[in-house]
Scaffold this motif. Structure first.
Motif, mmCIF file in Angstrom:
data_model
loop_
_atom_site.group_PDB
_atom_site.id
_atom_site.type_symbol
_atom_site.label_atom_id
_atom_site.label_comp_id
_atom_site.label_asym_id
_atom_site.label_seq_id
_atom_site.Cartn_x
_atom_site.Cartn_y
_atom_site.Cartn_z
ATOM 1 N N ILE A 91 1.094 -1.435 -0.146
ATOM 2 C CA ILE A 91 0.123 0.018 0.226
ATOM 3 C C ILE A 91 0.767 0.882 0.138
ATOM 4 O O ILE A 91 0.604 2.503 -0.907
ATOM 5 N N SER A 92 1.932 0.912 0.849
ATOM 6 C CA SER A 92 2.671 2.486 0.712
ATOM 7 C C SER A 92 3.333 2.862 -1.056
ATOM 8 O O SER A 92 3.241 3.631 -1.553
ATOM 9 N N ALA A 93 3.762 1.447 -1.518
ATOM 10 C CA ALA A 93 4.494 1.855 -2.853
ATOM 11 C C ALA A 93 3.138 2.403 -3.943
ATOM 12 O O ALA A 93 3.119 3.084 -4.684
ATOM 13 N N PHE A 94 1.746 1.862 -3.976
ATOM 14 C CA PHE A 94 0.761 2.393 -4.515
ATOM 15 C C PHE A 94 0.632 3.735 -4.417
ATOM 16 O O PHE A 94 0.529 4.418 -4.987
ATOM 17 N N ALA A 95 0.720 4.280 -2.637
ATOM 18 C CA ALA A 95 0.282 5.048 -2.465
ATOM 19 C C ALA A 95 1.214 5.995 -2.717
ATOM 20 O O ALA A 95 0.952 7.825 -2.546
ATOM 21 N N ALA A 96 2.935 5.402 -2.878
ATOM 22 C CA ALA A 96 4.130 7.075 -3.461
ATOM 23 C C ALA A 96 3.258 8.151 -4.621
ATOM 24 O O ALA A 96 4.241 9.288 -3.713
ATOM 25 N N GLN A 97 2.359 7.360 -5.535
ATOM 26 C CA GLN A 97 1.888 8.410 -6.654
ATOM 27 C C GLN A 97 1.030 9.344 -6.563
ATOM 28 O O GLN A 97 1.605 9.976 -6.855
ATOM 29 N N LEU A 98 1.091 9.808 -5.218
ATOM 30 C CA LEU A 98 0.291 10.778 -4.013
ATOM 31 C C LEU A 98 1.153 11.401 -3.854
ATOM 32 O O LEU A 98 0.727 12.364 -2.623
ATOM 33 N N ASP A 99 2.439 11.184 -3.929
ATOM 34 C CA ASP A 99 3.795 11.792 -3.300
ATOM 35 C C ASP A 99 3.033 12.543 -1.859
ATOM 36 O O ASP A 99 3.044 13.220 -1.341
ATOM 37 N N GLY A 110 -18.350 -12.953 5.722
ATOM 38 C CA GLY A 110 -16.644 -12.825 5.625
ATOM 39 C C GLY A 110 -17.184 -10.984 5.774
ATOM 40 O O GLY A 110 -18.524 -10.869 6.276
ATOM 41 N N THR A 111 -15.852 -10.135 5.746
ATOM 42 C CA THR A 111 -16.313 -9.204 5.809
ATOM 43 C C THR A 111 -15.069 -7.939 5.183
ATOM 44 O O THR A 111 -14.639 -8.329 4.773
ATOM 45 N N SER A 112 -15.947 -6.559 5.391
ATOM 46 C CA SER A 112 -15.132 -5.588 4.073
ATOM 47 C C SER A 112 -15.046 -4.407 4.951
ATOM 48 O O SER A 112 -15.933 -4.136 5.734
ATOM 49 N N VAL A 113 -14.009 -3.989 5.047
ATOM 50 C CA VAL A 113 -13.938 -2.833 5.435
ATOM 51 C C VAL A 113 -13.382 -1.721 4.307
ATOM 52 O O VAL A 113 -12.233 -1.678 3.386
ATOM 53 N N ILE A 114 -13.607 -0.394 4.034
ATOM 54 C CA ILE A 114 -14.067 -0.441 3.249
ATOM 55 C C ILE A 114 -13.214 1.326 3.774
ATOM 56 O O ILE A 114 -13.497 2.326 4.543
ATOM 57 N N MET A 115 -11.614 2.200 3.341
ATOM 58 C CA MET A 115 -11.449 3.328 3.532
ATOM 59 C C MET A 115 -11.154 3.887 2.568
ATOM 60 O O MET A 115 -10.801 3.940 2.086
ATOM 61 N N THR A 116 -11.017 5.532 3.336
ATOM 62 C CA THR A 116 -10.465 6.586 2.115
ATOM 63 C C THR A 116 -9.712 7.579 3.052
ATOM 64 O O THR A 116 -10.166 7.972 4.378
ATOM 65 N N LYS A 117 -9.172 8.781 2.501
ATOM 66 C CA LYS A 117 -8.278 9.610 2.773
ATOM 67 C C LYS A 117 -7.435 10.384 1.492
ATOM 68 O O LYS A 117 -7.251 10.622 0.939
ATOM 69 N N ARG A 118 -7.808 11.485 2.419
ATOM 70 C CA ARG A 118 -7.427 13.153 1.477
ATOM 71 C C ARG A 118 -6.638 13.326 1.059
ATOM 72 O O ARG A 118 -6.161 14.074 3.011
ATOM 73 N N LEU A 119 -5.246 13.637 0.526
ATOM 74 C CA LEU A 119 -3.660 13.790 1.434
ATOM 75 C C LEU A 119 -3.571 15.278 1.066
ATOM 76 O O LEU A 119 -4.061 16.183 -0.243
ATOM 77 N N LYS A 120 -2.817 15.325 1.066
ATOM 78 C CA LYS A 120 -2.431 17.139 1.092
ATOM 79 C C LYS A 120 -1.823 16.905 -0.006
ATOM 80 O O LYS A 120 -1.381 16.600 -0.102
ATOM 81 N N THR A 121 -1.807 18.350 -0.554
ATOM 82 C CA THR A 121 -2.066 18.370 -2.320
ATOM 83 C C THR A 121 -0.403 18.959 -2.345
ATOM 84 O O THR A 121 0.086 20.285 -2.173
ATOM 85 N N ARG A 122 0.949 18.696 -2.379
ATOM 86 C CA ARG A 122 2.152 19.429 -2.526
ATOM 87 C C ARG A 122 1.564 19.886 -3.837
ATOM 88 O O ARG A 122 3.225 21.089 -3.620
ATOM 89 N N ASN A 123 2.385 19.213 -4.394
ATOM 90 C CA ASN A 123 3.419 19.194 -5.629
ATOM 91 C C ASN A 123 1.883 20.137 -6.935
ATOM 92 O O ASN A 123 2.384 20.130 -8.283
ATOM 93 N N GLU A 124 1.531 21.075 -6.325
ATOM 94 C CA GLU A 124 0.343 21.420 -7.711
ATOM 95 C C GLU A 124 -0.211 22.741 -7.484
ATOM 96 O O GLU A 124 -0.207 23.070 -6.262
#
Ligand code: ADP
Ligand code: MG
Length: 145
Positions: A25-33, A131-145
């Motif tokens: 997840i950290s590798a995938f999220a890296a594109q959001l800087d 079974g169980t399903s967990v959905i989470m969202t997070k808006r990251l600060k925009t640093r490069n726009e």
């Protein structure tokens, strides 16, 4: 929903895969800087959700855990973690801070509280025996726009 990128991963509920899911997840999220703090929050939330699938969902058995992640507009990351294990009888009660059905860990009963505080939104759905399903969202600060 304008999905900018997506990925799906599935792995057996072995304890070593908790670390694997965190790295993925950290590798995938890296594109959001993300900031160091944001990436730490996301990893902690994923770690709690995956650990729950391993220790509660599949308890003494091994089953598959699925993690889906999406990059949504506005620098938002969407993460879904699901198991097809035992399920939760009362989701509202399970999500209450300190509620636990297995008081072994040092932070017993705080997994959902961690997910809730480190992410912006948390939605848990579950069916007993299915079974169980967990959905989470997070808006990251925009640093490069
Ligand atoms: N994936 C899951 N499958 C079945 N039960 C779950 C799952 N996730 C959470 N639970 C239930 O919700 C309770 C609370 O979870 P949590 O807040 O992470 O605390 P803890 O894991 O320390 O018990 C667990 O004790 C368990 O009963
Ligand atoms: Mg937990």
């Amino acid at each position: 929903m304008d999905v900018k990128n997506t990925m799906k991963l599935s792995f057996p509920s072995k304890s070593q895969n908790e670390g694997f899911a965190r790295v993925c997840i950290s590798a995938f999220a890296a594109q959001l800087d993300p900031t160091v703090e944001e990436i730490g929050d996301i990893k902690a939330a994923v770690s709690e959700a995956v650990t729950n699938c391993i220790v509660h969902g599949y308890k003494d058995t091994i089953g598959m855990v699925e993690m889906t992640a999406k990059i949504l507009p506005d620098n938002t990351i969407y993460i879904k973690i699901r198991d097809r294990g035992v399920g939760i009888a009362d989701v509202k009660q399970a999500m209450e801070p300190l509620f636990t059905t297995c008081a072994e860990g040092e932070r017993a009963g705080l997994g959902f509280a961690v997910m809730e505080s480190f992410m912006d939104k948390l939605k848990v759905t579950s069916q007993l025996g299915k079974g169980t399903s967990v959905i989470m969202t997070k808006r990251l600060k925009t640093r490069n726009e």
